[in-house]
Design a protein around this motif. Structure first.
Motif, PDB file in Angstrom:
ATOM      1  N   LEU A  68       0.823  -1.210   0.000  1.00 21.85           N
ATOM      2  CA  LEU A  68       0.000   0.000   0.000  1.00 21.85           C
ATOM      3  C   LEU A  68       0.857   1.260   0.000  1.00 21.85           C
ATOM      4  O   LEU A  68       0.543   2.243  -0.672  1.00 21.85           O
ATOM      5  CB  LEU A  68      -0.954  -0.020   1.192  1.00 21.85           C
ATOM      6  CG  LEU A  68      -2.126  -0.989   1.060  1.00 21.85           C
ATOM      7  CD1 LEU A  68      -2.868  -1.140   2.386  1.00 21.85           C
ATOM      8  CD2 LEU A  68      -3.091  -0.538  -0.035  1.00 21.85           C
ATOM      9  N   CYS A  72       0.587   3.784  -3.080  1.00 22.37           N
ATOM     10  CA  CYS A  72       0.233   5.180  -2.795  1.00 22.37           C
ATOM     11  C   CYS A  72       1.279   6.128  -3.369  1.00 22.37           C
ATOM     12  O   CYS A  72       0.947   7.183  -3.927  1.00 22.37           O
ATOM     13  CB  CYS A  72       0.101   5.391  -1.290  1.00 22.37           C
ATOM     14  SG  CYS A  72      -1.418   4.753  -0.554  1.00 22.37           S
ATOM     15  N   ALA A 107      -4.194  -3.534  -5.427  1.00 25.47           N
ATOM     16  CA  ALA A 107      -4.357  -2.260  -4.725  1.00 25.47           C
ATOM     17  C   ALA A 107      -4.831  -1.188  -5.700  1.00 25.47           C
ATOM     18  O   ALA A 107      -4.390  -1.149  -6.855  1.00 25.47           O
ATOM     19  CB  ALA A 107      -3.052  -1.833  -4.069  1.00 25.47           C
ATOM     20  N   SER A 109      -5.070   2.934  -5.587  1.00 28.40           N
ATOM     21  CA  SER A 109      -4.659   4.111  -4.816  1.00 28.40           C
ATOM     22  C   SER A 109      -5.040   5.376  -5.560  1.00 28.40           C
ATOM     23  O   SER A 109      -4.867   5.466  -6.781  1.00 28.40           O
ATOM     24  CB  SER A 109      -3.146   4.083  -4.565  1.00 28.40           C
ATOM     25  OG  SER A 109      -2.772   2.898  -3.897  1.00 28.40           O
ATOM     26  N   ALA A 123      -6.224   4.435  -0.260  1.00 30.84           N
ATOM     27  CA  ALA A 123      -5.998   3.219  -1.040  1.00 30.84           C
ATOM     28  C   ALA A 123      -6.769   2.050  -0.451  1.00 30.84           C
ATOM     29  O   ALA A 123      -7.124   2.042   0.734  1.00 30.84           O
ATOM     30  CB  ALA A 123      -4.501   2.884  -1.076  1.00 30.84           C
ATOM     31  N   ALA A 125      -6.616  -2.319  -0.531  1.00 32.92           N
ATOM     32  CA  ALA A 125      -6.002  -3.584  -0.927  1.00 32.92           C
ATOM     33  C   ALA A 125      -7.083  -4.653  -0.918  1.00 32.92           C
ATOM     34  O   ALA A 125      -7.878  -4.739   0.019  1.00 32.92           O
ATOM     35  CB  ALA A 125      -4.873  -3.958   0.028  1.00 32.92           C
TER      36      ALA A 125
END
Length: 303
Positions: A68, A72, A107, A109, A123, A125
């Motif tokens: 993450l 991001c 993910a 983001s 974000a 996941a």
């Protein structure tokens, strides 16, 4: 004299960001599958080395944290021009459910606001559907965190052969059942501390070099799990609920140390704080606050 400004067409910027990511991100296998301005869709193939508990096959929470953090960061770069160095200021992870063993993690983001110096990101996941998340995250990134140019400088910095992610067998060690902790080389140190030796595979920015922020988060989470389990005298590993990491200094090419303390202990939930430092414990590189879910026991007061 400052570096000349670079302005690439968006498709070229996307390819450049994919090619010039962190060393850990590259060797983890994280892929940028789709991109839009300020938005990234990424995926991480399942690998046995990512497991946090060999008995269940569930991924280490730190793997999700690192993914993450990386995704991001890609969203932030996709909101900018790709040249400006960024650094994570804080990252909050809320764990919704354990990842299903054997399945890839994805993910999505979104960098939803950029000011002169700060970028704000959220974000998710997930595995099969974004509507059924494994974890969610919010983060803040500093823009122009250092003088490196991410498109000009990085290619030379990662020109050498990349390391590999492996988990050496250690059947008698404290992390015999946690391949990812062994992969990071985490060891038990003196005075209830854990130690994470520096290595190329945990590098985020290879130009400085600096430790990957997500890996620092994984180290703090591992420290918290070990410390809380030891302090409470429990056998069942606590389940992460949420973790907020504040990044205070760049993690340099040095070994890192960490310690955890229990803030509040209840029957089902425990709150903890952890700190990581390098050569001076009075100058932490990161701190974390979070909660674990405990297996209910009759001798613990309801929290």
């Amino acid at each position: 004299m400052s570096e000349p400004s670079i302005s690439l067409p968006f498709d070229e910027l996307t390819r450049a960001i994919q090619a010039r990511r962190s060393i850990y991100g590259a060797i983890s296998g994280l892929r940028l599958d789709r991109a839009a301005p300020g938005e990234a869709w990424a995926s991480l193939p399942y690998r046995p080395v990512f497991v946090g508990d060999s008995e269940t096959g569930v991924l280490h929470g730190g793997v999700v944290t690192a993914m993450l953090d990386e995704s991001c960061g890609m969203a932030v770069q996709l909101a900018l021009d790709g040249t400006r160095a960024i650094a994570t200021l804080d990252l909050r992870i809320d764990y919704q459910k354990p990842a299903t063993p054997g399945l890839d993690i994805k993910a999505h983001s979104i960098c939803y606001r950029v000011t002169r110096l700060i970028a704000f990101v959220r974000a998710t996941a997930y595995q099969e559907s974004e509507d059924d998340p494994v974890a969610t995250a919010t983060a803040c990134f500093m823009i122009d965190a250092n003088r490196t140019n991410m498109l000009i400088d990085r290619a030379e910095a990662i020109a050498t052969a990349l390391p590999t992610l492996d988990a050496p067998d250690d059947p008698a060690g404290p992390f015999a059942d946690s391949p990812f902790a062994r992969c990071l080389g985490i060891q038990v140190g003196a005075d209830d501390t854990l130690v994470m030796p520096f290595s190329r595979k945990i590098i985020g920015n290879p130009i400085l070099p600096a430790i990957h922020g997500g890996i620092t988060g994984a180290f703090l989470e591992t420290t918290a799990i070990v410390g809380v389990t030891r302090e409470l005298g429990i056998r069942a590993r606590p389940k992460p609920i949420g973790l907020t990491i504040n990044y205070l200094r760049s993690g340099r090419a040095l070994d890192s140390h960490a310690r955890v303390s229990v803030v509040k202990q209840g029957r089902r939930v425990v709150a903890f704080e952890a700190q990581a430092w390098q050569d001076d414990s009075a100058k932490p590189i990161a701190s974390a606050f979070g909660h674990f879910m405990l297996r209910q026991t009759p001798d613990l007061e309801e929290g």
